[in-house]
Scaffold this motif. Structure first.
Motif, PDB file in Angstrom:
ATOM      1  N   LEU A  99       0.829  -1.200   0.000  1.00 40.19           N
ATOM      2  CA  LEU A  99       0.000   0.000   0.000  1.00 40.19           C
ATOM      3  C   LEU A  99       0.860   1.244   0.000  1.00 40.19           C
ATOM      4  N   MET A 100       1.960   1.207   0.723  1.00 38.00           N
ATOM      5  CA  MET A 100       2.829   2.363   0.787  1.00 38.00           C
ATOM      6  C   MET A 100       3.512   2.581  -0.561  1.00 38.00           C
TER       7      MET A 100
ATOM      8  N   SER B 128      -3.458   2.913   7.443  1.00 39.10           N
ATOM      9  CA  SER B 128      -3.919   3.960   8.346  1.00 39.10           C
ATOM     10  C   SER B 128      -5.433   4.008   8.522  1.00 39.10           C
ATOM     11  N   THR B 129      -6.170   3.557   7.532  1.00 38.11           N
ATOM     12  CA  THR B 129      -7.618   3.603   7.656  1.00 38.11           C
ATOM     13  C   THR B 129      -8.151   2.302   8.241  1.00 38.11           C
TER      14      THR B 129
ATOM     15  N   LYS C 134      -6.824  -1.578   7.591  1.00 39.21           N
ATOM     16  CA  LYS C 134      -6.466  -2.450   8.709  1.00 39.21           C
ATOM     17  C   LYS C 134      -7.313  -3.713   8.714  1.00 39.21           C
ATOM     18  N   GLN C 135      -8.595  -3.584   8.379  1.00 36.88           N
ATOM     19  CA  GLN C 135      -9.459  -4.759   8.307  1.00 36.88           C
ATOM     20  C   GLN C 135      -9.003  -5.702   7.200  1.00 36.88           C
ATOM     21  N   ALA C 136      -8.650  -5.141   6.060  1.00 40.56           N
ATOM     22  CA  ALA C 136      -8.179  -5.963   4.943  1.00 40.56           C
ATOM     23  C   ALA C 136      -6.890  -6.686   5.311  1.00 40.56           C
TER      24      ALA C 136
ATOM     25  N   THR D  47      -6.569   3.955  16.958  1.00 37.46           N
ATOM     26  CA  THR D  47      -6.188   5.031  16.044  1.00 37.46           C
ATOM     27  C   THR D  47      -4.918   5.677  16.557  1.00 37.46           C
ATOM     28  N   ILE D  48      -4.144   6.194  15.636  1.00 39.41           N
ATOM     29  CA  ILE D  48      -2.895   6.853  15.990  1.00 39.41           C
ATOM     30  C   ILE D  48      -3.166   8.346  16.094  1.00 39.41           C
ATOM     31  N   MET D  49      -2.846   8.900  17.218  1.00 34.49           N
ATOM     32  CA  MET D  49      -3.052  10.327  17.423  1.00 34.49           C
ATOM     33  C   MET D  49      -1.751  11.055  17.049  1.00 34.49           C
TER      34      MET D  49
END
Length: 123
Positions: A16-17, A63-64, A68-70, A118-120
């Motif tokens: 993805l990156m 990140s989404t 993450k689910q995938a 989630t990343i803050m």
């Protein structure tokens, strides 16, 4: 097996990156498991440096929630394809590689209902 799953997720996130906008492919994830398989099946020693290199690269790549689910589903699928996967090795892979990941390694997790942290980001 869980380590293999983590490796698969890491590689999928790496894809993805490298190629933004492309969906995570479990086939791609499976292809990237090789460096971690000996550790995940053997369950002793340490993961190969190449295994840890890509595990470190995946942190933050998905990140989404959908990404993450995938990745989680690909990891789960990969974990279930190795009957000789050592659960303790899979669970310790990120620790052994000094990476904290928010995608669980599990053969039974419901990735569609799991609440991913989630990343803050602080300015």
């Amino acid at each position: 097996m869980k380590g293999v799953v983590i490796a698969v997720v890491a590689l999928a996130m790496f894809q993805l990156m490298v190629q933004p906008g492309r969906a995570i492919s479990c086939g791609q994830v499976d292809g990237y498991l090789a460096p971690c398989v000996p550790y995940l099946i053997g369950g002793s020693g340490s993961p190969a440096p190449t295994c840890c290199e890509w595990v470190k690269n995946i942190k933050g790549m998905a990140s989404t929630t959908a990404e993450k689910q995938a990745a989680c589903n690909c990891v789960k699928q990969a974990a279930n394809s190795y009957s000789n996967l050592k659960d303790d090795a899979a669970q310790s892979l990120t620790t052994e590689c000094s990476v904290q990941m928010d995608i669980p390694v599990s053969r039974t997790i419901n990735c569609d209902e799991y609440v991913f942290p989630t990343i803050m980001l602080h300015a």
